[in-house]
Design a protein around this motif. Structure first.
Motif, mmCIF file in Angstrom:
data_model
loop_
_atom_site.group_PDB
_atom_site.id
_atom_site.type_symbol
_atom_site.label_atom_id
_atom_site.label_comp_id
_atom_site.label_asym_id
_atom_site.label_seq_id
_atom_site.Cartn_x
_atom_site.Cartn_y
_atom_site.Cartn_z
ATOM 1 N N THR A 194 -59.431 55.030 26.809
ATOM 2 C CA THR A 194 -60.612 55.154 27.418
ATOM 3 C C THR A 194 -61.873 54.904 26.434
ATOM 4 O O THR A 194 -62.826 54.613 27.115
ATOM 5 C CB THR A 194 -60.719 56.712 27.937
ATOM 6 N N ARG A 245 -62.121 51.520 26.353
ATOM 7 C CA ARG A 245 -62.657 51.010 27.597
ATOM 8 C C ARG A 245 -64.018 51.082 27.846
ATOM 9 O O ARG A 245 -64.852 50.279 28.217
ATOM 10 C CB ARG A 245 -61.839 51.392 28.636
ATOM 11 N N ARG A 246 -64.817 52.254 27.476
ATOM 12 C CA ARG A 246 -66.088 52.368 27.508
ATOM 13 C C ARG A 246 -66.935 51.668 26.788
ATOM 14 O O ARG A 246 -67.642 51.011 27.221
ATOM 15 C CB ARG A 246 -66.245 53.994 26.962
ATOM 16 N N ASP A 286 -70.486 63.626 24.393
ATOM 17 C CA ASP A 286 -69.351 63.837 25.233
ATOM 18 C C ASP A 286 -68.093 63.063 24.302
ATOM 19 O O ASP A 286 -66.983 63.817 24.469
ATOM 20 C CB ASP A 286 -69.489 62.946 26.620
ATOM 21 N N SER A 306 -67.352 65.650 21.255
ATOM 22 C CA SER A 306 -66.978 67.045 21.709
ATOM 23 C C SER A 306 -65.569 67.109 22.416
ATOM 24 O O SER A 306 -64.861 68.055 22.776
ATOM 25 C CB SER A 306 -67.738 67.929 22.555
ATOM 26 N N LEU A 340 -68.082 71.695 28.120
ATOM 27 C CA LEU A 340 -69.525 71.923 27.728
ATOM 28 C C LEU A 340 -70.436 71.260 28.495
ATOM 29 O O LEU A 340 -70.542 70.203 28.774
ATOM 30 C CB LEU A 340 -69.882 71.540 26.311
ATOM 31 N N THR A 394 -68.724 58.331 34.865
ATOM 32 C CA THR A 394 -69.165 59.416 33.869
ATOM 33 C C THR A 394 -67.942 60.279 33.819
ATOM 34 O O THR A 394 -67.387 60.806 32.852
ATOM 35 C CB THR A 394 -70.492 59.997 34.241
ATOM 36 N N ASP A 430 -64.804 59.912 35.065
ATOM 37 C CA ASP A 430 -63.449 59.392 34.752
ATOM 38 C C ASP A 430 -63.248 59.152 33.258
ATOM 39 O O ASP A 430 -62.277 59.707 32.657
ATOM 40 C CB ASP A 430 -63.486 57.927 35.589
ATOM 41 N N TYR A 431 -64.341 58.875 32.520
ATOM 42 C CA TYR A 431 -64.016 58.650 31.074
ATOM 43 C C TYR A 431 -64.258 59.937 30.439
ATOM 44 O O TYR A 431 -63.271 59.966 29.589
ATOM 45 C CB TYR A 431 -65.584 57.936 30.645
ATOM 46 N N HIS A 432 -64.905 61.024 30.973
ATOM 47 C CA HIS A 432 -64.799 62.110 30.285
ATOM 48 C C HIS A 432 -63.407 62.709 30.489
ATOM 49 O O HIS A 432 -62.719 63.157 29.345
ATOM 50 C CB HIS A 432 -65.636 63.250 30.933
ATOM 51 N N ARG A 466 -68.969 67.262 35.138
ATOM 52 C CA ARG A 466 -68.343 66.922 33.799
ATOM 53 C C ARG A 466 -67.773 67.674 32.901
ATOM 54 O O ARG A 466 -66.681 67.709 32.332
ATOM 55 C CB ARG A 466 -69.442 65.947 32.935
#
Lengths: 255, 255
Positions: free
Chosen positions: A10, A13-14, A93, A96, B83, B99, B101-103, B150
């Protein structure tokens, strides 16, 4: 897939998704730029210069252009991606999350590496269609190109992490990398330079990278191939170690 | 006896500038609690949150999240925390759906689960119609919803909300609080910072006052009011910051 594999995939991919979303800028522009170099230096100047060291001038130039596009794109991607995310705070993101410093560093590095690889690959394909481009030493060419890409990915990461404003990134690219690449012999042979410029060129690390890639394609080099490969491997490993230490310490990433 | 959701002991954070943002903070939050941390701007609330989530590195002391050390065992500690930061730190390049999905990917959630959870949260936070829009095009309220979505995306056991209702309208504020109360009842521990004292009073089981990097009072709102010898939480807060003259009980009503 394990949780760690999903996490790393991930993160990577980002980074790839980011430059794919702005393809005109991240892939289109560098391709056009390389095509213009081939046109100007190959077609226009090439008709006058004809050959260098027994190699058709345009063929002499193209390996350096491929190396240059790999290097600049790897660098530019990582430096601006990291700085942009720091600016937006969006990098929090990833920071953390449970991702380790090594995972974060590799994901940021591979983003730029992929962009460099795509641009260099497309440049190679386009050049092969225009001229008869040999690949004389693939076992030197592939590791050399990969090391160049990874080295500049690391340099991009380092610059992005250290940078506090976009000017900092532009400074390194415009005032350090571009002159070193142009004066490293992409468009000419250092042996043609008068002294002290010929000797000074030997202090430019990019000169050795260009020679490695040129040797891989056309079998001509002005420097020792084993020594250059060894030095490039050591420099890449050294830079990676520095970045890993910075990520582990949270340098300019974690307060 | 179950592990504390969050256990902070003698936490010190000194920035390289010499500023000591936290000066020996200790705090325990039990699993399932809804806990408020109140204090004036610059008191150390965000620094405490950043140290807990890995965005800042403590100078001394320890932080344990459900028994996992936030430094030595950061992977497990961060996995347990969600958070929602005060700043709208969204990535402008990503869509609303990406946002989330990646998280979840950063937290190792498999693809199918990510897809289902994204769908569920888009509906919960009325973001379904915006799913393909880039985050920079969202209104402030929508961004705030997305940040909360998120934060809960990977189903954290401890949710940290840093002034989640700053600048949002009444309707959205109530929506957010209903959601927070619901997941708290379902077992999620919540640490909240807010400037809306009446909300902290109504929602939270316990409240701590932080001022100048130290916890200066802790208990229920009536316990805190009693400690300062005043009628309510707001007056206790004003006593804490030394602004008793602003108390509403001292404002004369002119008819």
């Amino acid at each position: 897939m394990t949780a760690a594999q999903i996490r790393f995939a991930t993160l990577w991919r980002r980074e790839v998704n980011r430059f794919m979303k702005i393809k005109k800028q991240t892939l289109g522009a560098p391709l056009l730029e390389t095509f213009l170099y081939i046109s100007v230096f190959g077609a226009a100047l090439g008709s006058r210069i004809k050959e260098l060291h027994g190699i058709e001038y345009v063929v002499f130039v193209i390996p350096g252009l491929i190396m240059m596009s790999f290097a600049i794109n790897s660098f530019a991607n990582n430096s601006s991606s990291i700085l942009q995310q720091k600016f937006q705070g969006a990098i929090q993101d990833q920071l953390s999350s449970p991702a380790s410093p090594l995972e974060l560093l590799l994901a940021f590095s591979f983003g730029g590496f992929m962009r460099g690889l795509i641009v260099a690959g497309l440049t190679f394909i386009a050049a092969s269609l225009l001229v008869d481009l040999p690949v004389d030493h693939i076992l030197v060419l592939v590791p050399s190109l990969f090391l160049v890409g990874f080295f500049f990915s690391q340099l991009g990461v380092l610059t992005g992490v250290r940078a506090e404003q976009f000017d900092d990134v532009a400074f390194v690219q415009t005032f350090v990398l571009t002159p070193l690449i142009f004066l490293g012999g992409v468009f000419y042979s250092a042996t043609l330079l008068p002294q002290p410029f010929e000797t000074l060129t030997h202090f430019n690390p990019i000169y050795y990278m260009i020679n490695l890639v040129r040797y891989g394609f056309v079998g001509f080099s002005e420097v020792s191939i084993p020594l250059s490969l060894l030095a490039l491997t050591a420099a890449t490993a050294g830079l990676f170690a520095v970045n890993l230490r910075l990520f582990s310490r949270g340098y300019k990433l974690r307060a | 006896m179950p592990e504390d959701a969050l256990r902070i002991e003698d936490l010190v954070k000194r920035y390289p500038t010499g500023v000591e943002a936290l000066r020996g903070v200790s705090l325990d939050i039990a699993p399932g609690e809804l806990f408020a941390l109140l204090g004036p701007n610059g008191a150390g609330k965000s620094t405490l949150i950043h140290c807990t989530t890995g965005l800042a590195q403590p100078t001394a002391g320890s932080i344990r999240v459900f028994g996992h050390d936030a430094i030595d065992d950061y992977g497990k500690a961060r996995q347990a925390v969600g958070l929602a930061p005060q700043e709208l730190n969204l990535d402008w390049f990503l869509t609303v759906e990406e946002t989330l999905d990646y998280h979840a990917g950063y937290f190792g959630m498999p693809k199918r689960e990510r897809r289902e959870r994204t769908k569920e949260l888009l509906e919960t936070f009325s973001l379904t119609e915006k799913r393909d829009e880039r985050t920079r095009t969202l209104s402030g309220g929508m961004k705030r919803r997305l940040i909360l979505a998120r934060a809960v995306m990977h189903r954290p056991r401890l949710l940290i909300l840093d002034e989640p209702t700053a600048g949002v309208d009444v309707e959205l504020r109530l929506e957010l609080w209903h959601y927070v109360q619901r997941i708290n009842q379902e077992g999620t521990t919540i640490l909240l910072t807010t400037h809306y004292l009446e909300e902290a009073e109504q929602l939270c089981d316990r409240i701590a006052f932080i001022n100048d990097g130290q916890i200066v009072g802790e208990g229920t709102s009536s316990e805190l009011a009693g400690r300062y010898g005043v009628a309510n939480l707001e007056d206790a807060y004003l006593a804490l910051v030394g602004r008793n003259e602003l108390s509403r009980s001292k404002i004369e009503v002119v008819s």
